[in-house]
Design a protein around this motif. Sequence first.
Motif, PDB file in Angstrom:
ATOM      1  N   ARG A   1       2.287  -0.188   7.291  1.00  0.00           N
ATOM      2  CA  ARG A   1       1.242   0.123   6.318  1.00  0.00           C
ATOM      3  C   ARG A   1       1.812   0.459   4.953  1.00  0.00           C
ATOM      4  O   ARG A   1       1.346  -0.025   3.920  1.00  0.00           O
ATOM      5  CB  ARG A   1       0.391   1.293   6.830  1.00  0.00           C
TER       6      ARG A   1
ATOM      7  N   THR B   1      -2.850   0.400  10.588  1.00  0.00           N
ATOM      8  CA  THR B   1      -3.379   1.416   9.680  1.00  0.00           C
ATOM      9  C   THR B   1      -3.220   2.828  10.231  1.00  0.00           C
ATOM     10  O   THR B   1      -3.592   3.794   9.556  1.00  0.00           O
ATOM     11  CB  THR B   1      -4.870   1.148   9.393  1.00  0.00           C
TER      12      THR B   1
ATOM     13  N   SER C   1      -4.855   4.506  12.378  1.00  0.00           N
ATOM     14  CA  SER C   1      -6.161   5.113  12.128  1.00  0.00           C
ATOM     15  C   SER C   1      -6.957   5.424  13.387  1.00  0.00           C
ATOM     16  O   SER C   1      -8.129   5.786  13.292  1.00  0.00           O
ATOM     17  CB  SER C   1      -6.993   4.174  11.237  1.00  0.00           C
TER      18      SER C   1
ATOM     19  N   GLU D   1     -12.247   8.152   7.028  1.00  0.00           N
ATOM     20  CA  GLU D   1     -10.900   7.855   6.561  1.00  0.00           C
ATOM     21  C   GLU D   1     -10.394   6.548   7.172  1.00  0.00           C
ATOM     22  O   GLU D   1      -9.710   5.763   6.500  1.00  0.00           O
ATOM     23  CB  GLU D   1      -9.959   9.008   6.920  1.00  0.00           C
TER      24      GLU D   1
ATOM     25  N   ARG E   1      -8.995   3.229   5.119  1.00  0.00           N
ATOM     26  CA  ARG E   1      -7.671   2.616   5.340  1.00  0.00           C
ATOM     27  C   ARG E   1      -7.803   1.125   5.636  1.00  0.00           C
ATOM     28  O   ARG E   1      -7.043   0.308   5.106  1.00  0.00           O
ATOM     29  CB  ARG E   1      -6.956   3.321   6.490  1.00  0.00           C
TER      30      ARG E   1
ATOM     31  N   SER F   1      -9.071  -0.749   2.471  1.00  0.00           N
ATOM     32  CA  SER F   1      -8.009  -0.862   1.463  1.00  0.00           C
ATOM     33  C   SER F   1      -6.992  -1.926   1.854  1.00  0.00           C
ATOM     34  O   SER F   1      -6.569  -2.745   1.027  1.00  0.00           O
ATOM     35  CB  SER F   1      -7.303   0.486   1.283  1.00  0.00           C
TER      36      SER F   1
END
Length: 432
Positions: A33, A52, A54, A61, A65, A68
């Motif tokens: 990442r 990510t 995540s 959030e 991520r 983006s």
Amino acid sequence: MPKCIVIADDLTGANATGVLLKKEGFDSLTLLRESAAKSASLPDCDCLITPTDSRAIPSEEAYERVASALKLLKAPEVLHYAKRIDSTLRGNLGSETDAFLDVLGGEYMAVCVPCFPSSGRIIVGGHLLVNGVPLRKTEAAHDPKCPIHTTNAAELLRSQSKYPTAAVPLDVVHDGAERLGRVLRELRAQGVRNLVIDSVTTEDMETVAQALLLERIPAVSVDPGPFTAILAKHLLPAQRESKAKILCVIGSVNGVAGKQTRRLLNTLPVQAEFMDIATILDGGTERETEICRLTEALLHRRETGDLLAVVGCGIDPDRRVPFEPYLEKTGLDAEALSERINSAFAEVATAVALADERFRGIYSTGGDITAAIHRAAGTVGLRLITEVVPLAGYGIAMGGKLDGRAFISKGGMVGDENAMVTCVKYLQEHIV
């Protein structure tokens, strides 16, 4: 420039999907990442995978991520986008899928197929089973960071996503790609953006991929990896340097062979020439002219493709030629008329194969046509290697004009809708 972008919620999953893509022949690279965010230009590869990290963070959030990363990696050259998820649906399934749909736009649908047969993951009735155990009864339910409280994947995605979600049952998948495609088209017209599709086998996932291709639906694959790899092999150009060419000889005219042939022509980059059976049955100079036409056309096509086919026009029910008029016209019986067709296929096949040594593999459907090819080539025997699908063997010709060439032959009524594709792909992967 990568043609496939995969965003995973953790590094292990990213690498696992990369390995599956690599097995399909694609140059795959996992970019961490932090490295992806700092890269001014993307590395040269077929498939770029980035995690990510995540899975266990708040959904808002996780969305940011993924969004983006996707904005950074999105490009006109990309042919396939994928969201790699945990095989037990842990994490932020809904918000991360929403990020894809938001960034890619309204044309895309998210197609969630959380099936991983080799790891015991299947989905039936929208419910994910792990080695036959309902998901909420597995260890995943007690994960300290990302516990799972439901077995219903569709309900889970629906509860986490802002977009309309629908589940597609296994019966629809088993009805075939055309039927499934119509259902997907109808759901898309109704505004559905998320689909959770039942799948138990690799063949089921192939059917889903084929339905998306038939309907030209831009899809984000949402899965633990296998469906992403299947869809990628259909959407991405083959990257492996071709070492050999393959000729398919398809003469069977029954319904099973017809479905298999349509699946083959729609799935693999086959360049096909269709034999005019009526002309072959007429015999004489017209028959020889048709054989020469087919041979020359196929040899011309070899310059732009490695997978060629000669197919009897009778594979299309509307073009099927009845024998009855030719029994009286030619004075031949049905057996002799059949042999006239079989020998025509054999003449084309041997002429093409002998004209170019690069034709290292021949696939044939129909026992009589297969026998005719070997008679024409003077084959002494076949060194049998393995069974590719039930009642379809792979072997190497011994003696004769085609000595050393690889063969797979299959009965016209043998196998499911994917059997022909499986056989031809086996030749692609095993001949040198």
